[in-house]
Design an enzyme around this catalytic site. Structure first.
Site, mmCIF file in Angstrom:
data_model
loop_
_atom_site.group_PDB
_atom_site.id
_atom_site.type_symbol
_atom_site.label_atom_id
_atom_site.label_comp_id
_atom_site.label_asym_id
_atom_site.label_seq_id
_atom_site.Cartn_x
_atom_site.Cartn_y
_atom_site.Cartn_z
ATOM 1 N N THR A 39 -8.262 -34.405 23.488
ATOM 2 C CA THR A 39 -7.009 -34.437 22.753
ATOM 3 C C THR A 39 -6.242 -33.136 22.981
ATOM 4 O OG1 THR A 39 -5.994 -34.759 20.579
ATOM 5 C CG2 THR A 39 -8.088 -33.581 20.597
ATOM 6 N N ASN A 40 -4.950 -33.255 23.224
ATOM 7 C CA ASN A 40 -4.071 -32.108 23.476
ATOM 8 C C ASN A 40 -4.444 -31.319 24.731
ATOM 9 O OD1 ASN A 40 -2.331 -32.254 21.004
ATOM 10 N ND2 ASN A 40 -4.348 -32.152 20.074
ATOM 11 N N ASP A 66 -1.425 -44.469 23.837
ATOM 12 C CA ASP A 66 -0.956 -44.243 22.469
ATOM 13 C C ASP A 66 -0.011 -45.343 21.993
ATOM 14 O OD1 ASP A 66 -2.440 -41.930 22.476
ATOM 15 O OD2 ASP A 66 -0.726 -40.563 22.345
ATOM 16 N N TYR A 103 1.670 -36.220 14.153
ATOM 17 C CA TYR A 103 0.992 -37.511 14.256
ATOM 18 C C TYR A 103 1.453 -38.426 13.132
ATOM 19 C CZ TYR A 103 -2.131 -35.332 17.613
ATOM 20 O OH TYR A 103 -2.631 -34.692 18.705
ATOM 21 N N SER A 158 -3.333 -23.544 34.464
ATOM 22 C CA SER A 158 -1.936 -23.763 34.097
ATOM 23 C C SER A 158 -1.529 -25.211 34.388
ATOM 24 C CB SER A 158 -1.028 -22.812 34.882
ATOM 25 O OG SER A 158 -0.952 -23.230 36.245
#
Length: 192
Positions: free
Chosen positions: A15-16, A39, A130, A168
């Site tokens: 996640t993220n 999603d 969210y 990165s």
């Protein structure tokens, strides 16, 4: 060049970890690619199909919180539309559990999984909105433990290429572009 009518790339991860951002970036390298986001298939916040955890939290970190049958049907529909292509089409699917759904996972020509550590994921999650919003303790009690469980569940899929999410975004983007170009040219064989 391959005689395939289409290629499907899977981009998953912690996640993220940057999945959505990288998928958007990849559209500049592959402007004719179609993208699909897992999603989009979440059930609504009041849907009784979303499982509850013992702490009373709704569990949004599992396949049961999403309409995966609908997602697979959309992928199959996209594939059927590509049969008359003169040049191969590209579909990039991103989502944190796309490899955990075995039927969907079997459709990928290449699979990428971006890993970030606990603290990086937790710090980034604070800046995300969210629906429904995270309740206090949700990350520690549900998100991270379910992530580890879901990651363990895909360890038998040896064809997943794991990427270092501490790099990165530009480095990850370049790595993905090179990998996808190799798949499209036939230089990289599907191992699934």
């Amino acid at each position: 060049m391959s005689s395939k009518k289409f290629f499907i790339i899977g981009l998953s991860g912690t996640t993220n970890s940057g999945k959505s951002t990288l998928t958007s970036m990849l559209q500049s390298a592959f402007p004719h690619a179609f993208t699909m986001c897992q999603d989009s298939y979440f059930y609504g916040p009041d849907d009784p199909r979303v499982p509850l955890e013992s702490q009373g939290f709704q569990n949004w970190e599992c396949l049961g919180a999403m309409d995966m049958e609908k997602m697979v049907a959309h992928v199959n529909s996209w594939m059927a539309k590509q049969e008359s292509n003169k040049t191969p089409a590209l579909l990039i699917i991103e989502g944190f559990l796309i490899f955990n759904h075995r039927q969907l996972s079997s459709l990928f020509d290449q699979k990428y999984f971006i890993k970030v550590d606990y603290s990086t994921s937790a710090k980034r999650r604070v800046f995300r909105t969210y629906v429904p919003p995270d309740v206090p303790g949700y990350f520690e009690s549900v998100v991270w433990p379910k992530y580890l469980q879901n990651l363990e569940d895909i360890q038998d899929q040896t064809q997943i290429e794991y990427l270092d999410g501490s790099k990165s975004l530009d480095d990850l983007y370049n790595q993905l572009v090179q990998g996808i170009k190799a798949v499209l040219s036939g230089d990289k064989k599907n191992n699934s």
